[in-house]
Design a protein around this motif. Structure first.
Motif, short mmCIF file in Angstrom:
data_model
loop_
_atom_site.label_atom_id
_atom_site.label_comp_id
_atom_site.label_asym_id
_atom_site.label_seq_id
_atom_site.Cartn_x
_atom_site.Cartn_y
_atom_site.Cartn_z
N MET A 131 39.88 50.87 35.11
CA MET A 131 39.32 52.22 35.11
C MET A 131 38.41 52.48 36.31
SD MET A 131 38.58 52.57 31.04
CE MET A 131 38.06 54.26 30.94
N MET A 132 37.66 51.48 36.73
CA MET A 132 36.67 51.73 37.78
C MET A 132 37.13 51.29 39.17
SD MET A 132 34.65 53.28 35.86
CE MET A 132 33.38 53.78 37.02
N MET B 119 36.68 50.38 44.31
CA MET B 119 35.87 51.31 43.50
C MET B 119 35.58 52.59 44.25
SD MET B 119 33.17 48.72 41.71
CE MET B 119 32.31 49.85 40.62
N LEU B 120 35.36 52.45 45.56
CA LEU B 120 35.00 53.62 46.36
C LEU B 120 36.23 54.23 47.04
CD1 LEU B 120 31.73 52.16 47.88
CD2 LEU B 120 31.90 54.01 46.21
N ARG C 75 32.60 61.43 43.03
CA ARG C 75 34.05 61.56 43.24
C ARG C 75 34.73 62.06 41.96
NH1 ARG C 75 36.37 56.16 44.61
NH2 ARG C 75 36.91 56.05 42.43
N LYS D 247 28.24 57.34 43.94
CA LYS D 247 29.41 57.83 44.69
C LYS D 247 30.61 58.00 43.76
CE LYS D 247 28.38 56.30 49.39
NZ LYS D 247 27.55 57.48 49.55
N ILE D 248 30.78 57.07 42.82
CA ILE D 248 31.91 57.15 41.89
C ILE D 248 31.78 58.39 40.99
CG2 ILE D 248 32.91 56.04 39.84
CD1 ILE D 248 32.52 53.37 41.30
N ASP E 141 21.16 57.29 39.28
CA ASP E 141 21.66 55.96 38.92
C ASP E 141 21.05 54.98 39.92
OD1 ASP E 141 24.66 55.00 37.41
OD2 ASP E 141 23.40 53.61 38.51
N ASP E 142 20.69 53.80 39.45
CA ASP E 142 20.11 52.82 40.38
C ASP E 142 21.18 52.18 41.26
OD1 ASP E 142 20.94 51.75 37.87
OD2 ASP E 142 19.96 49.86 38.34
N SER E 143 22.44 52.43 40.98
CA SER E 143 23.51 51.91 41.81
C SER E 143 24.06 53.02 42.72
CB SER E 143 24.64 51.36 40.93
OG SER E 143 25.83 51.25 41.67
N ALA E 144 23.99 52.79 44.03
CA ALA E 144 24.54 53.76 44.98
C ALA E 144 26.05 53.87 44.82
CB ALA E 144 24.18 53.35 46.41
N VAL E 145 26.69 52.75 44.48
CA VAL E 145 28.14 52.76 44.27
C VAL E 145 28.49 53.68 43.09
CG1 VAL E 145 30.10 51.35 43.50
CG2 VAL E 145 28.60 50.52 45.31
N MET E 146 27.73 53.55 42.00
CA MET E 146 28.01 54.41 40.83
C MET E 146 27.76 55.87 41.15
SD MET E 146 29.48 52.93 38.40
CE MET E 146 29.56 54.44 37.47
N THR F 17 26.28 52.40 29.76
CA THR F 17 27.20 51.29 29.51
C THR F 17 27.01 50.76 28.09
OG1 THR F 17 25.54 49.84 30.44
CG2 THR F 17 27.36 50.41 31.86
N GLU G 41 27.44 46.38 39.11
CA GLU G 41 27.87 47.45 38.20
C GLU G 41 29.09 47.04 37.38
OE1 GLU G 41 26.70 50.54 37.12
OE2 GLU G 41 24.97 49.57 38.00
N ASP H 269 26.20 45.55 45.06
CA ASP H 269 25.93 46.67 44.15
C ASP H 269 27.14 46.88 43.22
OD1 ASP H 269 25.28 49.07 42.95
OD2 ASP H 269 25.02 50.20 44.79
N ASN I 137 27.89 44.84 34.68
CA ASN I 137 27.19 45.66 33.70
C ASN I 137 28.18 46.36 32.77
OD1 ASN I 137 24.91 46.93 32.62
ND2 ASN I 137 25.03 48.64 34.04
N MET I 138 29.23 46.91 33.36
CA MET I 138 30.22 47.63 32.55
C MET I 138 31.04 46.67 31.69
SD MET I 138 31.52 50.78 34.89
CE MET I 138 31.36 50.08 36.52
N GLY J 187 28.77 45.83 28.81
CA GLY J 187 28.66 46.98 27.91
C GLY J 187 29.93 47.24 27.15
N LYS K 76 30.34 54.41 30.45
CA LYS K 76 31.01 53.66 31.52
C LYS K 76 31.74 52.48 30.91
CE LYS K 76 27.02 53.20 33.95
NZ LYS K 76 26.10 52.77 35.05
N PRO K 77 32.96 52.14 31.30
CA PRO K 77 33.76 52.80 32.33
C PRO K 77 34.34 54.11 31.83
CG PRO K 77 35.04 51.05 31.30
CD PRO K 77 33.67 50.98 30.69
N PHE K 78 34.58 55.04 32.77
CA PHE K 78 35.15 56.34 32.39
C PHE K 78 36.29 56.69 33.33
CE2 PHE K 78 31.27 57.02 34.94
CZ PHE K 78 31.84 57.52 36.10
#
Lengths: 164, 128
Positions: free
Chosen positions: A33-34, A83-84, B21, B17-18, B10-15, B88, A101, A97, A104-105, A108, B109-111
């Motif tokens: 998914m991510m 991811m990006l 998007r 951006k996601i 969000d503390d994650s820059a990657v998240m 999460t 994440e 980073d 973390n996911m 979770g 998350k994930p979504f």
């Protein structure tokens, strides 16, 4: 007057070997998914988890321990790039980073799939360690469950470490 | 739903951006995206005003998403701005707490982009 003994401790959830399928499913789903990539499970990984990047998320409450995600720097960068969607995933800070994440996911998602954990287990924010030459000291007794997935012919390791 | 100004916390820059998007993939016409790494930074952005949507992670250092959400209640600049929490955690209690504190929705998350569309587009229609 408030009672000092009112709040009951949450139930302790014992390690269950049957969680392996759930952990596998949680990890595969997150990558799909991510990172938009379907990773294959490696049922017979050779050796111990290895790689220069390790993300960790702590578990506290009814289940104490951590979930770790470990892979090579090359695969951490690749995952960030996936991811990006190819947009600026190549620097190591972004890769760390992204790995944090993902871990973390996975933690979770695993927690959400184990119905007994939902309200009684908390996750920490992720921490990422760079470097391959380390060993982890875990308070005993503990149980560890490891899942290996394959990306670009290398293993990505997901571990659930539970203090008993 | 045109020229939206969105704050992503969000503390994650990657998240961040996601999430951005995913919002664009959901068809939102976004003119400006503001970013914050925790609730305290986000409050400063909200104070500047004219936001159309806020998306916030729950589990963050410095000030977490629930504390941020509760602080928003007292801010004039946040009135009428829909807030969607991103988590999460599989904890229903935390989601209920967020909704009780004023969040209009949540994403786990994930979504997928489809889930983002389902949860966010109706909120923006409702806030207009």
């Amino acid at each position: 007057m408030k009672s000092l003994t009112k709040s009951a401790s949450p139930a302790v959830v014992r390690f269950d070997p049957g969680w392996k399928t759930i952990l596998e499913c949680a990890a595969v789903e997150v990558f799909e998914m991510m990172a938009n990539t379907r990773l294959e499970l490696n049922p017979t990984p050779a050796g111990e988890p290895q790689g220069e990047e390790t993300a960790m998320v702590g578990l506290a409450g009814a289940l104490c321990g951590m979930v770790t995600l470990r892979c090579s720097r090359k695969n951490a960068v690749k995952l960030a790039s996936l991811m990006l969607a190819g947009d600026s995933g190549s620097d190591s800070s972004t890769a760390r980073d992204a790995l944090g994440e993902l871990c973390n996911m996975i933690a979770g998602n695993f927690k959400a799939k184990v119905s007994t954990l939902g309200e009684h287990c908390l996750l920490s924010v992720p921490t990422v360690i760079s470097g391959a030459d380390y060993s982890m000291g875990i308070a005993e007794p503990s149980k560890t469950m490891i899942v290996a997935l394959t990306l670009a012919d290398e293993s990505i390791w997901v571990a659930l470490i539970v203090h008993q | 739903m045109k020229n939206l100004k969105v704050l992503i916390v969000d503390d994650s820059a990657v998240m961040r951006k996601i999430v951005e998007r995913a919002l664009r993939q959901a068809g939102l016409d976004i003119s400006e995206v503001l970013e914050a790494g925790n609730g305290a930074e986000a409050l400063a952005e909200v104070q500047k005003g004219s936001l159309d949507l806020i998306l916030s992670d729950i589990n963050m250092p410095v000030m977490d998403g629930l504390e941020f959400l509760k602080s928003l209640a007292a801010m004039e600049a946040a009135k009428g701005v829909p807030v969607v929490m991103i988590t999460t955690e599989g904890s229903e209690a935390r989601v209920v707490e967020a909704l009780s504190a004023g969040a209009k929705g949540y994403l786990r998350k994930p979504f997928t982009p489809d889930q983002v569309k389902e949860r966010i587009v109706p909120l923006l229609r409702g806030s207009q």
